[in-house]
Design a protein around this motif. Structure first.
Motif, PDB file in Angstrom:
ATOM      1  N   UNK A  17       0.824  -1.202   0.000  1.00  0.00           N
ATOM      2  CA  UNK A  17       0.000   0.000   0.000  1.00  0.00           C
ATOM      3  C   UNK A  17       0.864   1.260   0.000  1.00  0.00           C
ATOM      4  N   UNK A  18       1.881   1.286   0.846  1.00  0.00           N
ATOM      5  CA  UNK A  18       2.776   2.442   0.914  1.00  0.00           C
ATOM      6  C   UNK A  18       3.551   2.605  -0.396  1.00  0.00           C
ATOM      7  N   UNK A  19       4.050   1.508  -0.947  1.00  0.00           N
ATOM      8  CA  UNK A  19       4.795   1.588  -2.212  1.00  0.00           C
ATOM      9  C   UNK A  19       3.906   2.047  -3.359  1.00  0.00           C
ATOM     10  N   UNK A  20       2.680   1.560  -3.407  1.00  0.00           N
ATOM     11  CA  UNK A  20       1.760   1.954  -4.470  1.00  0.00           C
ATOM     12  C   UNK A  20       1.386   3.419  -4.360  1.00  0.00           C
ATOM     13  N   UNK A  21       1.106   3.890  -3.167  1.00  0.00           N
ATOM     14  CA  UNK A  21       0.750   5.306  -2.996  1.00  0.00           C
ATOM     15  C   UNK A  21       1.930   6.220  -3.302  1.00  0.00           C
ATOM     16  N   UNK A  22       3.136   5.790  -2.964  1.00  0.00           N
ATOM     17  CA  UNK A  22       4.313   6.588  -3.300  1.00  0.00           C
ATOM     18  C   UNK A  22       4.516   6.633  -4.810  1.00  0.00           C
ATOM     19  N   UNK A  23       4.203   5.557  -5.494  1.00  0.00           N
ATOM     20  CA  UNK A  23       4.299   5.531  -6.958  1.00  0.00           C
ATOM     21  C   UNK A  23       3.260   6.449  -7.584  1.00  0.00           C
ATOM     22  N   UNK A  24       2.092   6.584  -6.960  1.00  0.00           N
ATOM     23  CA  UNK A  24       1.024   7.434  -7.484  1.00  0.00           C
ATOM     24  C   UNK A  24       1.317   8.920  -7.329  1.00  0.00           C
ATOM     25  N   UNK A  25       2.465   9.264  -6.815  1.00  0.00           N
ATOM     26  CA  UNK A  25       2.785  10.665  -6.605  1.00  0.00           C
ATOM     27  C   UNK A  25       3.238  11.363  -7.882  1.00  0.00           C
ATOM     28  N   UNK A  26       3.073  10.723  -9.030  1.00  0.00           N
ATOM     29  CA  UNK A  26       3.364  11.365 -10.308  1.00  0.00           C
ATOM     30  C   UNK A  26       2.345  12.487 -10.521  1.00  0.00           C
ATOM     31  N   UNK A  27       2.682  13.529 -11.277  1.00  0.00           N
ATOM     32  CA  UNK A  27       1.831  14.726 -11.338  1.00  0.00           C
ATOM     33  C   UNK A  27       0.373  14.495 -11.744  1.00  0.00           C
ATOM     34  N   UNK A  28       0.112  13.630 -12.708  1.00  0.00           N
ATOM     35  CA  UNK A  28      -1.277  13.438 -13.153  1.00  0.00           C
ATOM     36  C   UNK A  28      -2.140  12.790 -12.081  1.00  0.00           C
ATOM     37  N   UNK A  29      -1.607  11.798 -11.431  1.00  0.00           N
ATOM     38  CA  UNK A  29      -2.373  11.099 -10.407  1.00  0.00           C
ATOM     39  C   UNK A  29      -2.356  11.827  -9.074  1.00  0.00           C
ATOM     40  N   UNK A  30      -1.359  12.674  -8.860  1.00  0.00           N
ATOM     41  CA  UNK A  30      -1.250  13.387  -7.599  1.00  0.00           C
ATOM     42  C   UNK A  30      -2.440  14.314  -7.385  1.00  0.00           C
ATOM     43  N   UNK A  51       5.998   6.847   2.100  1.00  0.00           N
ATOM     44  CA  UNK A  51       6.782   6.152   1.083  1.00  0.00           C
ATOM     45  C   UNK A  51       7.878   6.999   0.475  1.00  0.00           C
ATOM     46  N   UNK A  52       7.640   8.307   0.341  1.00  0.00           N
ATOM     47  CA  UNK A  52       8.672   9.159  -0.256  1.00  0.00           C
ATOM     48  C   UNK A  52       9.716   9.603   0.761  1.00  0.00           C
ATOM     49  N   UNK A  53       9.303   9.855   1.978  1.00  0.00           N
ATOM     50  CA  UNK A  53      10.270  10.315   2.980  1.00  0.00           C
ATOM     51  C   UNK A  53      11.123   9.185   3.536  1.00  0.00           C
ATOM     52  N   UNK A  54      10.547   8.017   3.667  1.00  0.00           N
ATOM     53  CA  UNK A  54      11.286   6.876   4.211  1.00  0.00           C
ATOM     54  C   UNK A  54      11.564   5.836   3.132  1.00  0.00           C
ATOM     55  N   UNK A  55      11.916   6.294   1.945  1.00  0.00           N
ATOM     56  CA  UNK A  55      12.066   5.381   0.815  1.00  0.00           C
ATOM     57  C   UNK A  55      13.130   4.320   1.038  1.00  0.00           C
ATOM     58  N   UNK A  56      14.194   4.650   1.725  1.00  0.00           N
ATOM     59  CA  UNK A  56      15.247   3.654   1.969  1.00  0.00           C
ATOM     60  C   UNK A  56      14.751   2.570   2.934  1.00  0.00           C
ATOM     61  N   UNK A  57      14.091   2.976   3.987  1.00  0.00           N
ATOM     62  CA  UNK A  57      13.575   2.004   4.957  1.00  0.00           C
ATOM     63  C   UNK A  57      12.468   1.145   4.356  1.00  0.00           C
ATOM     64  N   UNK A  58      11.619   1.741   3.543  1.00  0.00           N
ATOM     65  CA  UNK A  58      10.545   0.988   2.885  1.00  0.00           C
ATOM     66  C   UNK A  58      11.132  -0.003   1.891  1.00  0.00           C
ATOM     67  N   UNK A  59      12.152   0.391   1.155  1.00  0.00           N
ATOM     68  CA  UNK A  59      12.785  -0.513   0.194  1.00  0.00           C
ATOM     69  C   UNK A  59      13.446  -1.693   0.900  1.00  0.00           C
ATOM     70  N   UNK A  60      14.128  -1.440   1.997  1.00  0.00           N
ATOM     71  CA  UNK A  60      14.758  -2.522   2.758  1.00  0.00           C
ATOM     72  C   UNK A  60      13.701  -3.450   3.334  1.00  0.00           C
ATOM     73  N   UNK A  61      12.614  -2.874   3.840  1.00  0.00           N
ATOM     74  CA  UNK A  61      11.532  -3.697   4.385  1.00  0.00           C
ATOM     75  C   UNK A  61      10.888  -4.552   3.299  1.00  0.00           C
ATOM     76  N   UNK A  62      10.764  -4.033   2.087  1.00  0.00           N
ATOM     77  CA  UNK A  62      10.211  -4.815   0.977  1.00  0.00           C
ATOM     78  C   UNK A  62      11.117  -5.979   0.611  1.00  0.00           C
ATOM     79  N   UNK A  63      12.414  -5.755   0.593  1.00  0.00           N
ATOM     80  CA  UNK A  63      13.353  -6.826   0.278  1.00  0.00           C
ATOM     81  C   UNK A  63      13.331  -7.895   1.365  1.00  0.00           C
ATOM     82  N   UNK A  64      13.318  -7.487   2.610  1.00  0.00           N
ATOM     83  CA  UNK A  64      13.277  -8.447   3.718  1.00  0.00           C
ATOM     84  C   UNK A  64      11.976  -9.253   3.677  1.00  0.00           C
ATOM     85  N   UNK A  65      10.854  -8.569   3.431  1.00  0.00           N
ATOM     86  CA  UNK A  65       9.574  -9.268   3.384  1.00  0.00           C
ATOM     87  C   UNK A  65       9.504 -10.224   2.191  1.00  0.00           C
TER      88      UNK A  65
END
Length: 73
Positions: A17-30, A51-65
């Motif tokens: 959910x966090x990764x998808x919402x961070x991806x939706x931050x493109x200008x048209x969908x924003x 998702x945008x502010x903690x992108x490193x922690x979210x990415x590491x959590x995604x890899x671990x999960x």
């Protein structure tokens, strides 16, 4: 009998959910999806900010999960 709600399932859902919402931050969908900052639609905005502010922690959590779901579970 298996549990309907498990902790790892909730964590996977939260990360996706966090990764998808961070991806939706493109200008048209924003302007369409992330314009509200309060209420029910504000959850999408807040997840995008996390998702945008903690992108490193979210990415590491995604890899671990992913490792956990593929190899341990």
């Amino acid at each position: 009998m298996t549990n309907v709600y498990s902790l790892d399932g909730i964590l996977v859902f939260g990360l996706l959910f966090v990764c998808t919402c961070a991806y939706f931050k493109v200008p048209r969908l924003k302007t369409w999806l992330l314009s509200e900052k309060k209420g029910v639609w504000g959850v999408f905005y807040k997840a995008a900010v996390i998702g945008t502010r903690l992108h490193a922690a979210v990415a590491i959590a995604c890899v671990v999960m992913a490792f956990y779901v593929l190899f341990i579970k």
